[in-house]
Design a protein around this motif. Structure first.
Motif, mmCIF file in Angstrom:
data_model
loop_
_atom_site.group_PDB
_atom_site.id
_atom_site.type_symbol
_atom_site.label_atom_id
_atom_site.label_comp_id
_atom_site.label_asym_id
_atom_site.label_seq_id
_atom_site.Cartn_x
_atom_site.Cartn_y
_atom_site.Cartn_z
ATOM 1 N N ASP A 1 6.172 8.975 4.919
ATOM 2 C CA ASP A 1 5.944 7.574 5.271
ATOM 3 C C ASP A 1 5.965 6.641 4.060
ATOM 4 O O ASP A 1 5.805 5.427 4.214
ATOM 5 C CB ASP A 1 4.597 7.417 5.982
ATOM 6 N N SER A 2 6.155 7.184 2.889
ATOM 7 C CA SER A 2 6.145 6.361 1.679
ATOM 8 C C SER A 2 7.363 5.445 1.628
ATOM 9 O O SER A 2 8.421 5.754 2.169
ATOM 10 C CB SER A 2 6.146 7.244 0.425
ATOM 11 N N LYS B 1 0.808 -1.219 0.000
ATOM 12 C CA LYS B 1 0.000 0.000 0.000
ATOM 13 C C LYS B 1 0.844 1.273 0.000
ATOM 14 O O LYS B 1 0.488 2.284 -0.629
ATOM 15 C CB LYS B 1 -0.927 -0.019 1.226
ATOM 16 N N SER B 2 1.950 1.256 0.718
ATOM 17 C CA SER B 2 2.752 2.483 0.861
ATOM 18 C C SER B 2 3.814 2.640 -0.227
ATOM 19 O O SER B 2 4.556 3.621 -0.230
ATOM 20 C CB SER B 2 3.440 2.489 2.230
#
Length: 239
Positions: free
Chosen positions: A113-114, A48-49
């Motif tokens: 936060d990626s 997701k990230s």
């Protein structure tokens, strides 16, 4: 005495109860390695990230990107998007202003936060140049507080060499976000830092330019730091 002992046991129990959640809290996953393999990327492609960025030099190369890239990867042009700038005094190789960095990263959908994988774009002879650009982006992202960053070892060439890896066509539009960063301390050296290193003979000063520039065999290699050690990037990669 029994009453005091009972109170102490009660206090100890309270301490354990309140101290336990931080001790049992889920630890942050370790950061990915700086260089990842096609197999690693394939296994994490739907995380997701994860944001995959195909790194080219110019916007004119977008057509090459559209003909084949890692599925879900977005495009960036190192020079066209303004990842690097030249000062008004003609000093090249500088980071752009903070608002420009924020706009670039936010436009690519990157947040602190990626988890970012940089893919040196193109195949064959163009690939080494995009690998150099990818290493600059690796440094710039870390300097801006995005620390979960990797480079795909071998870039597009390596991805396409794996028969099991899909190759997507067309263009992927990034989902833009608001990015507000700052240059973290310790990621940039100024002239005073270099002069201090020259006097102290540490840390090591490295010049990564090609040999013909380091040894002044090209027109635009006007000077170099006399204390620098030549470590051209061409000696640290395989083509």
């Amino acid at each position: 005495m029994k009453a005091i002992a009972g109170i102490l046991r009660a206090l100890a129990l309270v301490f354990v109860v309140f101290a336990a959640p931080p001790l049992l809290a889920k630890a942050e996953p370790p950061p990915p390695p700086p260089l990842v393999t096609p197999a690693w990327l394939s296994a994490h492609l739907h995380d997701k990230s994860l944001i995959v960025i195909e790194v080219y030099l110019l916007d004119q190369q977008r057509e090459t990107y559209e003909k084949g890239h890692v599925p879900g990867a977005v495009f960036t042009g190192f020079f066209s998007d303004g990842w690097i700038r030249t000062s008004g005094e003609g000093v090249p190789g500088l980071l752009p202003p903070q608002d420009k960095i924020d706009a670039i990263l936010g436009g690519l959908g990157v947040t602190p936060d990626s988890e970012v994988v940089l893919v040196p774009g193109g195949v064959g002879l163009s690939h080494p140049n995009t690998f150099d650009a990818s290493t600059w982006l690796f440094w710039a992202l870390n300097a801006e507080g995005v620390h979960r960053v990797s480079i795909l070892n071998g870039g597009d060439d390596a991805w396409r060499a794996q028969e099991a890896d899909a190759v997507a066509t067309g263009s992927v539009k990034p989902v833009a976000v608001a990015f507000s960063g700052r240059l973290l301390p310790g990621y940039e050296a100024n002239i005073a830092d270099v002069e201090a290193a020259m006097k102290a003979h540490e840390p090591m000063l490295v010049d990564s330019r090609p040999p013909e520039q380091f040894h002044r065999r090209s027109d635009w290699a006007a000077c170099r730091c006399p204390a620098c050690t030549a470590q051209p990037t061409t000696q640290h990669r395989r083509i």
